[in-house]
Design an enzyme around this catalytic site. Structure first.
Site, PDB file in Angstrom:
ATOM      1  N   LYS A   1      35.496  44.759  37.047  1.00 17.02           N
ATOM      2  CA  LYS A   1      35.069  43.385  37.336  1.00 17.02           C
ATOM      3  C   LYS A   1      34.443  43.346  38.728  1.00 17.02           C
ATOM      4  O   LYS A   1      35.123  43.553  39.726  1.00 17.02           O
ATOM      5  CB  LYS A   1      36.248  42.417  37.275  1.00 17.02           C
ATOM      6  CG  LYS A   1      35.873  40.969  37.621  1.00 17.02           C
ATOM      7  CD  LYS A   1      37.097  40.063  37.542  1.00 17.02           C
ATOM      8  CE  LYS A   1      36.751  38.633  37.898  1.00 17.02           C
ATOM      9  NZ  LYS A   1      36.443  38.452  39.326  1.00 17.02           N
TER      10      LYS A   1
ATOM     11  N   SER B   1      39.265  43.308  39.694  1.00 19.17           N
ATOM     12  CA  SER B   1      38.794  42.377  40.721  1.00 19.17           C
ATOM     13  C   SER B   1      39.211  42.816  42.130  1.00 19.17           C
ATOM     14  O   SER B   1      38.753  43.846  42.620  1.00 19.17           O
ATOM     15  CB  SER B   1      39.318  40.975  40.392  1.00 19.17           C
ATOM     16  OG  SER B   1      38.707  39.997  41.177  1.00 19.17           O
TER      17      SER B   1
ATOM     18  N   ASP C   1      35.217  54.838  48.762  1.00 22.51           N
ATOM     19  CA  ASP C   1      33.877  55.003  49.327  1.00 22.51           C
ATOM     20  C   ASP C   1      33.900  55.365  50.802  1.00 22.51           C
ATOM     21  O   ASP C   1      32.908  55.861  51.341  1.00 22.51           O
ATOM     22  CB  ASP C   1      33.065  53.719  49.136  1.00 22.51           C
ATOM     23  CG  ASP C   1      32.562  53.571  47.695  1.00 22.51           C
ATOM     24  OD1 ASP C   1      33.065  54.294  46.822  1.00 22.51           O
ATOM     25  OD2 ASP C   1      31.673  52.729  47.462  1.00 22.51           O
TER      26      ASP C   1
END
Length: 541
Positions: free
Chosen positions: A332, A307, A318
């Site tokens: 998740k 999460s 990223d």
């Protein structure tokens, strides 16, 4: 009398057309609302689906042959409904709500002790630093036997009722009587309950002269402030590099995760994308306030990092910031919102999906049911991906590319940049399980109860460098845990067992920070970071 009757009849005739007209109008209004093809049950229902559940519960309440606790039936019903949605939409019963709220709030109102129910008595493991108990002079090993005259020991003692006496309204007073075994005496104390923090930053210290370490166990309301204080303190000590440990961190508030990420990313870098049922897209960007945008960063994750932990790791990966080290994370990518059900209970309902800055969803499939979903660890174990990076299955259709050209994948967790295998042997898993379950903590508490004078006045640095767990103590634990009877051979893991015992002693004597220092001395992921650092120094030369 006759005149009055005549007058009443005259008035009735006078107003009769009006009453008839009103009755007809009301009848037309009602008729327009009715569907005569429906049953009478549906005619008077505002919502037939809700009405069906309400009627069933009423029938059980009033007609069923035996007395039934319909509250428990409602709980089962709510859970059954949510289980058919997704694995992360969950029901929080009234009995559990306060504990859950405290955990996410990052604080509770109480006297500030961690304790065990030991031999039917409240035994203090350690007073929380800065809390009312510590200031009042309560020590590790003390037994709390009375609170406001209420006996807190005996066979019928229950943890929930204990908590009710130790917790209370802010600034409320409580009179305690404690028994101190080391001095064989009872002590009467009066304390004021205060807000006591539930620490989410387990550890913060220097691994080397310029490399710091911070471990976050969850993302609560207080986590960012704890993290920022730890980061600032490490920077003041001269660090220019940081290890952020998110292993076994199950997540928490998205907003907290975003604030932590903001410390590492430059202004206007994309942090997170969320999309709800109606297709509304929200994007979160980093601000100017980051204080570690130019520092070198390592992030540790494993199969239990979920999460909000994955939001942090995914945003950094990223944006080509730092190096992600470890094993593929949980997977998740759903967002929950907590909603009150009006009776003290609540539901955390999935309201959106989130995507990392490159646009990838890291939510793993849950179409085969909740049980299969949560047994994914077993599947990963069988596939060998906990031991070999090449065993991690990826789909080319879920390939994404970062601004600097690094290939990353969606579809089920964050895949690390540098893989570190898990020791999956039964013996090592047993040590880790016993350590996490609290079983070892009970053994350590009993050991310290008999040996507190030995450790009295010993600071952590002396403990770390001078105290060693010997074969005798390790053997006593093996006997206590009945490992020999279970035919579990820990001979190849004796040093790890000793280190785990020492860390548990440090936990109870000094706190979680010191326990992590002991455990990390031989931790494979920490050693990998130090190895990469050495390689970097060689490259620089």
């Amino acid at each position: 009398m006759g005149r009055q009757n005549s007058k009443s009849i005259s008035n009735l005739k006078k107003y009769l057309p009006l009453w008839v007209g009103l009755a007809l109008a009301f009848g037309v209004l009602i008729g327009s609302k009715l569907n005569f093809n429906d049953t009478t049950q549906k005619i008077f229902a505002t919502n037939s689906k809700k009405d069906k559940l309400n009627r069933l519960i009423d029938y059980i309440d009033y007609e069923y042959v035996d007395n039934v606790n319909t509250d428990s039936i409602v709980d089962v019903t709510v859970n059954g409904i949510l289980e058919n949605l997704d694995p992360h939409s969950v029901y929080i019963p009234k009995s559990e709500y306060a504990h859950n709220a405290d955990d996410m709030r990052g604080a509770f109102i109480g006297i500030g002790v961690s304790f065990y129910i030991y031999k039917d008595t409240i035994a203090v493991i350690r007073p929380i630093t800065g809390g009312p108990a510590e200031k009042a002079g309560i020590r590790a090993g003390d037994r709390i036997i009375y609170a406001d005259g209420k006996k807190l020991f005996g066979e019928l003692i229950e943890r929930d009722s204990i908590t009710n006496y130790l917790k209370g309204a802010n600034n409320s007073k409580v009179a305690l009587q404690i028994y101190r075994p080391s001095e064989h005496k009872k002590i009467d104390l009066k304390l004021r309950r205060k807000q006591v923090p539930l620490i989410s930053v387990d550890a913060s210290y220097k691994l080397t002269d310029d490399l710091g370490y911070i471990k976050i166990n969850r993302f609560s309301e207080t986590t960012y402030n704890e993290f920022k204080s730890a980061l600032d303190a490490l920077k003041d000590q001269g660090i220019t590099k940081l290890v952020l440990d998110l292993r076994n961190n199950p997540g928490g508030y998205i907003s907290t995760a975003e604030r932590v990420v903001d410390e590492f990313l430059e202004n206007n870098k994309l942090v997170l994308i969320t999309k709800n049922k109606s297709g509304e897209i929200n994007k979160t960007y980093a601000t100017r306030r980051g204080d570690f945008e130019h520092g070198k960063l390592y992030v540790l994750i494993n199969e239990n990092s979920a999460s909000a932990s994955e939001i942090v790791a995914g945003a950094l990966q990223d944006n080509d910031k730092g190096t992600i080290i470890g094993r593929r994370s949980f997977g998740k990518g759903l967002v929950q919102r907590e909603m009150s059900l009006g009776d003290g209970s609540a539901v955390r309902l999935t309201v959106a999906r989130y995507y990392t800055p490159t646009g990838r969803s890291i939510q793993r499939p849950y179409d085969k049911g909740t049980d299969t979903y949560y047994k994914d660890y077993e599947k990963r174990y069988r596939n060998g991906e906990l031991i070999h990076a090449d065993s991690i299955k990826v789909a080319d259709s879920l390939k994404y590319v970062t601004p600097k050209g690094k290939v990353v994948y969606g579809g089920g967790g964050i895949i690390p940049d540098v893989f570190v295998p898990k020791d999956t042997s039964m013996e090592n898993e047993t040590i880790q399980y016993v350590s996490r379950s609290g079983f070892m903590s009970y053994f350590i508490f009993e050991y310290l109860d008999k040996n507190r004078l030995f450790f009295e006045g010993m600071n952590f640095e002396d403990f770390r460098t001078q105290f060693d767990v010997d074969d005798k103590l390790a053997g006593e634990f093996l006997e206590y845990a009945k490992f020999d009877e279970a035919h579990i051979d820990l001979s190849n893991y004796k040093e790890e067992l000793k280190r785990t015992i020492k860390a548990n002693i440090a936990q109870q004597l000094y706190g979680p920070n010191e326990a992590e220092i002991i455990l990390n001395e031989k931790d494979p992921m920490i050693l990998k970071v130090l190895e990469l650092e050495d390689e970097g120094h060689l490259d620089d030369n």
